[in-house]
Design a protein around this motif. Structure first.
Motif, short mmCIF file in Angstrom:
data_model
loop_
_atom_site.label_atom_id
_atom_site.label_comp_id
_atom_site.label_asym_id
_atom_site.label_seq_id
_atom_site.Cartn_x
_atom_site.Cartn_y
_atom_site.Cartn_z
N VAL A 34 0.83 -1.19 0.00
CA VAL A 34 0.00 0.00 0.00
C VAL A 34 0.87 1.25 0.00
CG1 VAL A 34 -1.80 1.25 1.27
CG2 VAL A 34 -1.82 -1.25 1.21
N ALA B 233 -4.69 -1.15 -1.82
CA ALA B 233 -4.08 -0.57 -3.01
C ALA B 233 -4.13 -1.56 -4.16
CB ALA B 233 -2.63 -0.17 -2.75
N SER C 5 -4.64 3.87 -4.13
CA SER C 5 -4.51 3.42 -2.75
C SER C 5 -5.45 4.19 -1.84
CB SER C 5 -3.06 3.58 -2.27
OG SER C 5 -2.58 4.88 -2.55
#
Length: 875
Positions: free
Chosen positions: A135, A447, A485
């Motif tokens: 992420v 993400a 994300s």
């Protein structure tokens, strides 16, 4: 010999060509059929570090891990395999991907150069990039490549941007997978250590029809978790070693602070204090499950044209346990549960929620990725060839970190009825609805990442010189990547946070020329062979501009048995999409306690909050490096099977992207870091640093200061902080020989750091890392052999100790040495193609070295003595 047997080589113990590529035939070293080499291909192949087919990179040392090494190390993942290579930073450790959105994967790091959201080490599969994972990171997760799909790994510990572009500052790691397979194979292995179990297995099926092949494999791996309490060397209480007691004071039972004096529950004796070790119920190794599918197809359409396709899918599920949440708050007489010790009208209570929520927070994470790579080769005639590659990959990354709702805790401390108030003296007596609101809180990250590439290369001979053909390769590449994300926190049904989207495209032109000045047709005294190469690459980034990187290499063989080599080049690493200004983690993070403190801090400072200003930086520049090396390979004809190699390396790494090491005591002892933290920050200082960033952990900074003044404010945004200048020697001494009873081999290979200095801020003073926190020597020593149906290897893995500053009274960390054993027994007489294997990692159950800090150890990692039994077969 059956599939899976091993005759005793080492990860760096193979015979090497003048530039480091494996050359077992020249040394007369047997290549065991147990290495499961795939059927060969008559076409020239491209090796790591060069664009030219069928030649090794000139002037460059290549560390190679072959199929036999994959089996002998007992690696359950590609990360485990890399941890057996001394030049890779996590050598001698247990690679652990925590599953958090801050650090979800293990990033290989040659030379330990950087720690940014991307990587200073480029990880490839069959010469092409893989989609990133995480992420807050866009780095490749090597664990997506199952060990049983790996044919060999080639590691170039030199800058490689002139060939590959960004990320190849420290070097390149190229996982080369199987190309062909015929038949059906299966293997399984089960491992046992103290409080730990592991299993991995795979199946593969394929068909090879000569002009082509198709295969598909599936791999499964699972291992248990290990809590800190399961290992006696994991502790925050270091008094037994003459160190500090770093245990927390927000515990169960709780502590009361009245007028600066602690009163431990339940006795409430003035000056008494409950302590609790937050390492006990936190994982040092999280539970993990991996599924991997890998497949390949090749077909020679005719004498000139061939096609190939590889693809993979991987999923990793991780469950991480951390210490149960704790908090320090003020309770007043308005709370119906308030109980006076004396005449006070308020108390500060430091408590852990373990009695009601369990000893650990349990945080799941899932990482899924897949990729497809079609390639085509077309022979133009006259030795010229065009190669075209397409590459597409996607990843989905999701993490959930279990926590508590600090705002709900504050509200419950201030509750005025039993239906709304928290009972800090007996948490289980609190109303269930109040506890439910406190417990319903997570930090969440998600993400999606994508990569798409197209590349075309043409290469062939230009004209002939006395030493051979002058060869040229030239090409162009288009690269696209993006990341979408989200990070946030809150109740599970009402998570709030921030979203970010970042993308870039890169257009590249590159070329390489090889000039063989002396060779087979014109060699003379002192000039058995002499080759010169040059490569150049231009990359145009849509977000950070353009960069040009050259490299030159020279290989000189004065006699057949001795090779001298050297190279010089520049390299770079473009800031990752997770590092730039629109980073999703840009925020003010408030932690309710202060685990990272200066050595002279009061023990009660742990009860005070920490403020961290985190996130990306739109003004980041690429990291850059100048790299050069000189080395030799000596293979005396009088001693077939003997190899002696050494390489001096020198790296000048500048504009390093990083955050200050605020989890390390070095932060407070090294004056170079003084501008990255503020002790006892005022509210005005905190608000000025926070600006308009969102605040996680408290409703507002003003509300935070109303209860407790923070101990420290960390300025933890990414920045081009400084530099790393390092040099040293990579070495390899190996001997392998057939005997009347079988075979013997021995090797000694590793790396020795001559100097390492780091600069915190550009223009600032350099610190000598070898005087504080960095060891000089890492090596693997192997002794192996084969007798009849039995093969084996014993390995000694060494990480040297180092001086330590700022962690008094400790002044030095010890070395870490472990011994691993591998045995394999051929069962072909009973079952064709079958073998039994035994791996014993850390035979003598050595603990990693002591450190006077939580979690109590450093300079290595271990699962303890791990015994693994396996069976391999092929039909």
């Amino acid at each position: 010999m059956a599939g899976g047997l091993y005759w005793g080589g080492a990860a760096q113990a193979q015979a090497q060509t003048s530039s480091g590529q494996p050359d077992p035939q020249e040394q007369g070293v047997p290549v065991d059929s147990g290495t499961e080499q795939d059927a060969g291909d008559s076409r020239d192949i491209v090796v790591t570090g060069t664009l030219l087919r069928g030649v090794a990179p000139v002037g460059t040392n290549v560390v190679s891990v072959n199929r036999a090494d994959v089996l002998a190390t007992g690696a359950a993942s590609a990360n485990d395999l890399l941890a057996s290579v001394p030049q890779v930073g996590n050598f001698g450790t247990v690679p652990v991907g925590t599953g958090s959105y801050a650090l979800p994967i293990i990033r290989p790091n040659i030379r330990n150069l950087g720690a940014s959201g991307g990587s200073t080490t480029l990880v490839l599969m069959n010469g092409h990039r893989l989609v990133g994972a995480g992420v807050l990171q866009t780095s490749v997760d090597p664990s997506v490549i199952p060990p049983d799909a790996i044919e060999r790994v080639e590691i170039i510990p030199d800058g490689g941007s002139s060939i590959y572009g960004s990320d190849a500052i420290g070097g390149v790691i190229n996982f080369i997978t199987r190309k062909r397979y015929d038949g059906f194979g299966a293997n399984a292995r089960y491992g046992i250590a103290n409080q730990y179990r592991a299993f991995d297995g795979s199946v593969i099926a394929g068909k090879d029809w000569g002009s082509g092949s198709v295969f598909l494999s599936y791999a499964y791996a699972w291992h248990d978790n290990i809590l800190g309490i399961d290992r006696d060397y994991v502790t925050a209480d270091n008094r037994g070693g003459g160190g500090n007691d770093n245990r927390g004071t927000a515990c169960s039972p709780a502590n009361l602070i009245i007028g600066g004096i602690p009163y431990a529950l339940p006795g409430r004796v003035p000056g008494s204090l409950n302590r609790c070790d937050q390492t006990d119920y936190a994982d040092i190794v999280p539970r993990e499950t991996r599924h991997s599918v890998f497949g390949g197809f090749t077909q020679e359409v005719n004498d000139r044209f061939s096609l190939a396709l590889t693809g993979y899918w991987s999923q990793r599920d991780t469950i991480t346990r951390s210490a149960q949440s704790s908090q320090s708050e003020t309770i007043t007489a308005l709370n119906p549960y308030f109980t006076r010790v004396g005449t006070e009208v308020s108390q500060t209570v430091a408590l852990s929620f373990a009695p009601v929520f369990g000893p650990s927070n349990i945080s799941p994470a899932k990482f899924t990725s897949w990729g497809l790579t079609p390639t085509a080769e077309f022979e133009l005639g006259g030795g010229w060839q065009i190669r075209a590659l397409g590459n597409y990959g996607r990843s989905t990354n999701e993490t959930t970190e279990d926590s508590i709702n600090s705002a709900a805790v504050t509200a419950a401390f201030g509750g005025t009825t039993t239906a709304t108030a928290l009972n800090p003296y007996n948490l289980s007596a609190t109303a269930p609805g109040v506890l439910s609101k406190i417990n319903d809180f997570v930090n969440y990250g998600q993400a999606d990442q994508k990569i798409a590439e197209g590349r075309m290369i043409i290469d062939g001979p230009l004209f002939a010189l006395g030493g051979g053909d002058v060869r040229l390769a030239a090409g162009a590449e288009y690269h696209y990547e993006d990341i979408r994300s989200f990070t946030g926190s809150g109740p599970v049904a009402a998570i709030t946070g921030g979203r970010a989207f970042a993308k870039r495209n890169v257009k590249s032109l590159f070329g390489e020329v090889l000039i063989p000045i002396f060779g087979e047709s014109n060699r003379t005294g002192g000039l058995y062979a002499l080759e010169l190469s040059g490569s150049l690459r231009y990359d145009d980034y849509s977000d950070v501009g353009g960069t040009t990187n050259p490299k030159i290499g020279l290989t000189w063989r004065p006699v057949r048995s001795l090779t001298l080599r050297g190279n010089y080049g520049t390299s770079f690493h473009a800031p990752s999409l997770a590092d730039l200004g629109n980073s999703v983690d840009s925020r003010v993070q408030v932690i309710p306690f202060s685990p990272y403190r200066a050595a002279n801090s009061s023990p009660f400072d742990i009860l005070r909050p920490t403020i961290a200003i985190a996130g990306g930086n739109a003004n980041l520049k690429p990291e850059t490096a100048d790299t050069w090396s000189l080395g030799f390979d000596f293979k005396p004809e009088a001693a077939p099977g003997l190899v002696l190699s050494a390489t001096y390396f020198n790296v000048r790494f500048e504009d390093a992207i990083a955050v200050p090491p605020f989890t390390s005591p070095v932060l407070f002892s090294d004056p170079n870091y003084s501008s990255f933290y503020i002790l006892n920050p005022t509210l005005a200082q905190a608000q000025a640093a926070a600006g308009s960033l969102r605040i996680d952990g408290v409703p507002s900074l003003a509300a935070l200061y109303a209860f407790s003044a923070p101990y420290v404010l960390f300025l933890a945004t990414r920045a081009n902080l400084g530099a790393v200048h390092t040099d040293g020697i990579d070495f390899n001494l190996a001997y392998a020989r057939e005997t009347g009873f079988g075979a013997l081999s021995a090797s000694f290979s590793g790396t020795y750091t001559l100097g390492r200095k780091t600069q915190t801020i550009k223009g600032g003073a350099f610190s000598d890392d070898l005087k504080n926190g960095t060891g000089r020597l890492a090596f693997v020593a192997n002794l192996g052999g084969r007798y009849g149906d039995l093969s084996g290897r014993v390995s000694l893995n060494h990480r040297s100790g180092f001086p330590l500053a700022g962690v008094l009274p400790q002044t030095r960390v010890s070395s870490f040495d472990t011994v691993d054993v591998f045995l394999s027994y051929d069962l072909s007489d009973l079952l064709k193609g079958a073998a039994l294997t035994l791996n014993v990692d850390n035979l003598f159950d050595q603990d990693p070295p002591y450190l006077n800090n939580a979690p109590g150890y450093t300079n290595g990692g271990t699962l303890g003595r791990l015994v693994s039994f396996g069976i391999r077969t092929k039909f």
